[in-house]
Design a protein around this motif. Structure first.
Motif, PDB file in Angstrom:
ATOM      1  N   PRO A  88       0.811  -1.229   0.000  1.00 29.12           N
ATOM      2  CA  PRO A  88       0.000   0.000   0.000  1.00 29.12           C
ATOM      3  C   PRO A  88       0.838   1.270   0.000  1.00 29.12           C
ATOM      4  N   ILE A  89       2.006   1.228   0.621  1.00 35.63           N
ATOM      5  CA  ILE A  89       2.853   2.405   0.664  1.00 35.63           C
ATOM      6  C   ILE A  89       3.292   2.838  -0.738  1.00 35.63           C
ATOM      7  N   THR A  90       3.369   1.830  -1.653  1.00 35.55           N
ATOM      8  CA  THR A  90       3.738   2.124  -3.030  1.00 35.55           C
ATOM      9  C   THR A  90       2.686   3.001  -3.692  1.00 35.55           C
ATOM     10  N   MET A  91       1.407   2.696  -3.432  1.00 36.56           N
ATOM     11  CA  MET A  91       0.329   3.514  -3.990  1.00 36.56           C
ATOM     12  C   MET A  91       0.375   4.933  -3.435  1.00 36.56           C
ATOM     13  N   LEU A  92       0.797   5.047  -2.171  1.00 30.57           N
ATOM     14  CA  LEU A  92       0.927   6.373  -1.578  1.00 30.57           C
ATOM     15  C   LEU A  92       2.013   7.161  -2.285  1.00 30.57           C
ATOM     16  N   ASP A  93       3.125   6.482  -2.578  1.00 28.63           N
ATOM     17  CA  ASP A  93       4.214   7.143  -3.302  1.00 28.63           C
ATOM     18  C   ASP A  93       3.771   7.558  -4.708  1.00 28.63           C
ATOM     19  N   VAL A  94       2.999   6.668  -5.326  1.00 26.81           N
ATOM     20  CA  VAL A  94       2.498   6.969  -6.672  1.00 26.81           C
ATOM     21  C   VAL A  94       1.579   8.186  -6.638  1.00 26.81           C
ATOM     22  N   SER A  95       0.726   8.262  -5.616  1.00 26.88           N
ATOM     23  CA  SER A  95      -0.216   9.380  -5.515  1.00 26.88           C
ATOM     24  C   SER A  95       0.510  10.715  -5.378  1.00 26.88           C
ATOM     25  N   LYS A  96       1.694  10.689  -4.751  1.00 26.08           N
ATOM     26  CA  LYS A  96       2.476  11.915  -4.593  1.00 26.08           C
ATOM     27  C   LYS A  96       3.015  12.420  -5.929  1.00 26.08           C
ATOM     28  N   ILE A  97       3.027  11.513  -6.928  1.00 23.37           N
ATOM     29  CA  ILE A  97       3.485  11.902  -8.260  1.00 23.37           C
ATOM     30  C   ILE A  97       2.306  12.242  -9.170  1.00 23.37           C
ATOM     31  N   ILE A  98       1.301  11.354  -9.149  1.00 17.79           N
ATOM     32  CA  ILE A  98       0.181  11.495 -10.080  1.00 17.79           C
ATOM     33  C   ILE A  98      -0.697  12.698  -9.757  1.00 17.79           C
ATOM     34  N   ASP A  99      -1.059  12.865  -8.501  1.00 14.60           N
ATOM     35  CA  ASP A  99      -1.979  13.952  -8.146  1.00 14.60           C
ATOM     36  C   ASP A  99      -1.425  15.338  -8.491  1.00 14.60           C
TER      37      ASP A  99
END
Length: 205
Positions: free
Chosen positions: A44-55
């Motif tokens: 799940p932490i990976t999705m959090l990292d991704v959100s910091k880029i995508i959003d």
């Protein structure tokens, strides 16, 4: 985003329509990453990292769209204001060498400059011998307005156009006297008809 924004503006799409498409884009991207998460068993932490880029990336696209529409709206308002200014200072040619400029409403510093520019440019273009400034539609004439009118008349004289002022109502005349404003050699007439008669312009019955 810049190319799409320009195309959207050119095709008359509203900002709300283009932002709705951006919401759809956000949904598609996150659906892809959610599927990726499930297939590869990312933490799940990976999705959090991704959100910091995508959003922030999508937010930047959003800002670009908004900036393009704001620039377009500003340009449209500027064009509309220019058109309104032109209408606010009309030049009415009556005959060869003779024209009337009816002035209606309040005269502030900006509009006085516009009247000056229009009077000089149109007088030169039309090769006017006489320009009648009718101020019967001007409600208030104070020191600033009177001085601006005097400057306009003087500037017209320099390019060979004789200016006449008409439409000075009794209450305006009284105000001018009370303020001690000297109109000097400026030629005035009560009505437009009187001014035209003096320069030899008449309607043949």
């Amino acid at each position: 985003a810049r190319d799409i924004g320009k195309i959207a503006v050119e095709n008359g799409l509203s900002l709300s329509q283009i932002l709705k498409s951006l919401t759809f884009l956000r949904t598609v991207i996150w659906d892809v990453f959610t599927e990726e998460l499930q297939q590869r068993k990312f933490a799940p932490i990976t999705m959090l990292d991704v959100s910091k880029i995508i959003d922030p990336f999508i937010d930047e696209i959003n800002h670009i769209f908004v900036d393009i529409y704001e620039a377009h709206n500003h340009e449209q308002m500027k064009l509309a204001y220019m058109a309104l200014e032109e209408l606010s200072v009309p030049m009415v040619p009556l005959s060869k060498g003779i024209a009337v400029m009816p002035i209606v409403g309040q005269i502030d510093t900006h509009r006085a400059q516009l009247i000056m520019e229009t009077a000089l440019e149109e007088s030169a273009k039309l090769q006017l011998n006489y320009l009648i400034l009718d101020i019967s539609g001007v409600l208030i004439v104070d020191t600033m307005v009177a001085n601006n009118i005097i400057e306009i008349v003087k500037a017209l004289q320099l390019i060979g156009t004789k200016a006449m002022i008409t439409g000075i109502r009794p209450e305006i005349a009284q105000t001018i006297v009370n303020l001690g404003i000297e109109l000097g050699t400026i030629h005035t007439k009560a009505t437009l008809e009187q001014a035209l008669a003096e320069i030899g312009f008449s309607i043949l019955n």
